[in-house]
Design a protein around this motif. Structure first.
Motif, short mmCIF file in Angstrom:
data_model
loop_
_atom_site.label_atom_id
_atom_site.label_comp_id
_atom_site.label_asym_id
_atom_site.label_seq_id
_atom_site.Cartn_x
_atom_site.Cartn_y
_atom_site.Cartn_z
N VAL A 54 0.80 -1.22 0.09
CA VAL A 54 -0.06 0.10 -0.12
C VAL A 54 0.92 1.36 0.07
CG1 VAL A 54 -1.65 1.36 1.52
CG2 VAL A 54 -1.80 -1.33 1.12
N ALA A 55 2.01 1.28 0.88
CA ALA A 55 2.84 2.37 0.85
C ALA A 55 3.30 2.70 -0.42
CB ALA A 55 3.95 2.26 1.97
N TRP A 56 3.58 1.55 -1.33
CA TRP A 56 4.47 1.89 -2.47
C TRP A 56 3.56 2.66 -3.50
CZ3 TRP A 56 9.04 1.67 -4.06
CH2 TRP A 56 9.43 1.61 -5.43
N ARG A 57 2.11 2.49 -3.44
CA ARG A 57 1.24 3.04 -4.33
C ARG A 57 0.58 4.30 -3.89
NH1 ARG A 57 0.85 -1.01 -7.64
NH2 ARG A 57 1.11 -2.96 -6.89
N LEU A 58 1.17 4.99 -2.69
CA LEU A 58 0.71 6.20 -2.29
C LEU A 58 0.79 7.38 -3.43
CD1 LEU A 58 2.03 6.22 1.36
CD2 LEU A 58 -0.22 5.57 0.66
#
Length: 386
Positions: A54-58
């Motif tokens: 999720v953090a990668w797609r922020l």
């Protein structure tokens, strides 16, 4: 992430994924390479978005909403995701870990120690040798000076041995002096000991502790947040100490001068709300004077392993092993915890086995869950947690 098809743009590491945590680790390692993103900003990002995928797609707006993230930090994070050099560096680090046979523990994924995840600045990635995993047993750190007295060495060895005999895991930093003796005492008692290193987990330091290193690698754990192959550097040791305390329920200080690095460990323990214990020593000794201020401020005295474990709230369950028992429990709550042991229980089965009415057991389990003494599993069973 194991067993799922990666979405477009999600980084894949070389080597195995899933249980090793390598895929999620690649995300955090790339983000760490962004200019201006230090440990505390990484910690804030991980707390806000603990799932690395999720953090990668922020997006830009989502990153800007993370507390403390200025526009330049947001731009640096967005840019590093596109950096081929940052990705190559991170992949090389994980490939070195794979070749060294290290296990990769990644924040936000399975296998990362829960207590460590709760500290203010958890390491995004840990490298581990050895089979140890947090399992509900008490974890106690023993730390102290590299230049101890004969008394300090004897006490460190004795406490390590006694703690191991009582079922606790002994954590330290494998430094010369107090650390080494604490590890030695635990291992000679046949117990579990964990070393957190200031260099790479694949770099044994000091060399004279090679036998202890090998034994912990086989029966306990060797841990480090430093990349594999990293030589021990003085600047790494203070930050290493926060991992020692973060893994632990309590921290025992055995001799430290007024400028000792052990005091940094004590500061981490206080910041992380870990119980602190001081081994009493002669008031005339400089190695005792550095620690008495903690006693004045409320630290406990470490007279024996049994006393430390009792003060930490660990009591034998009906099945024998030690478990964490929060302070201030009612007699009924203590009784239910004692019956639970290490296995998951349906409330009805627990009521039948303990001889208590089901409504009382259900109410008791609810209160114990609020106190973080038990956890409700997805299927409705309850399990005691350490």
């Amino acid at each position: 992430m194991e067993g799922t098809k990666p979405k477009a743009g999600c980084p894949r590491a070389a080597g195995r994924v899933g249980e090793s945590g390598m895929e999620g680790a690649l995300v955090w390692l790339i983000y760490q390479r962004a200019p201006g993103v230090g440990r505390r900003r990484m910690a804030q990002l991980m707390r806000t978005y603990p799932d690395p995928e999720v953090a990668w797609r922020l997006g830009k707006a989502e990153l800007a909403a993370v507390r403390g993230f200025r526009p330049d930090i947001v731009e640096a994070l967005l840019a590093v995701r596109k950096s081929a050099e940052a990705r190559r560096d991170a992949e090389r680090e994980l490939e070195r870990a794979r070749r060294a046979g290290l296990r990769v523990l990644c924040y936000g994924t399975r296998g990362y120690p829960e207590r460590l995840a709760e500290i203010p600045v958890p390491p995004p990635v840990l490298y581990q040798y050895g089979p140890w995993e947090p399992d509900g047993r008490p974890v106690v750190a023993i730390v102290g000076t590299r230049r101890p007295t004969a008394y300090g060495l004897a006490v460190a060895e004795q406490l390590g041995r006694e703690l191991a005999q009582l079922g606790a895991v002994v954590v330290s930093g494998m430094a010369r002096g107090i650390d080494t003796e604490a590890h030695r005492g635990a291992l000679e008692a046949g117990g579990t000991s964990v070393a957190v290193l200031g260099g790479g987990a694949d770099v044994c330091y000091p060399q004279e502790s090679a036998a202890l290193y090998r034994q912990m690698r086989e029966t306990g754990a060797i841990l480090s947040e430093q990349p594999p192959g990293t030589a021990p550097r003085p600047e790494n040791f203070p930050e290493r100490n926060r991992i020692i305390t973060g893994l632990s329920h309590g921290v025992i200080l055995v001799e430290a001068g007024e400028r000792s690095g052990t005091l940094i460990t004590a500061a981490h323990a206080i910041e992380q709300d870990r119980d602190l214990f001081v081994v009493p020593g002669p008031v005339t000794s400089p190695l005792s004077r550095g620690l008495y201020k903690y006693v004045r401020d409320g630290a406990g005295l470490a007279v024996s392993a049994a006393q430390v474990l009792e003060d930490l709230g660990f009591l034998p369950s009906a099945e024998g092993p030690l478990h964490f028992t929060p302070r201030g429990l009612t007699e009924l709550e203590q009784r239910v915890l004692g019956w639970m042991g290490s296995a998951p229980w349906w409330p009805g089965d627990l009521a039948e086995s303990s001889g208590l009415p089901l409504p009382e057991v259900q109410a008791c389990l609810t209160m114990l869950e609020i106190r973080s003494a038990v956890r409700r599993l997805p299927d409705g069973q309850y399990i005691r947690i350490g």
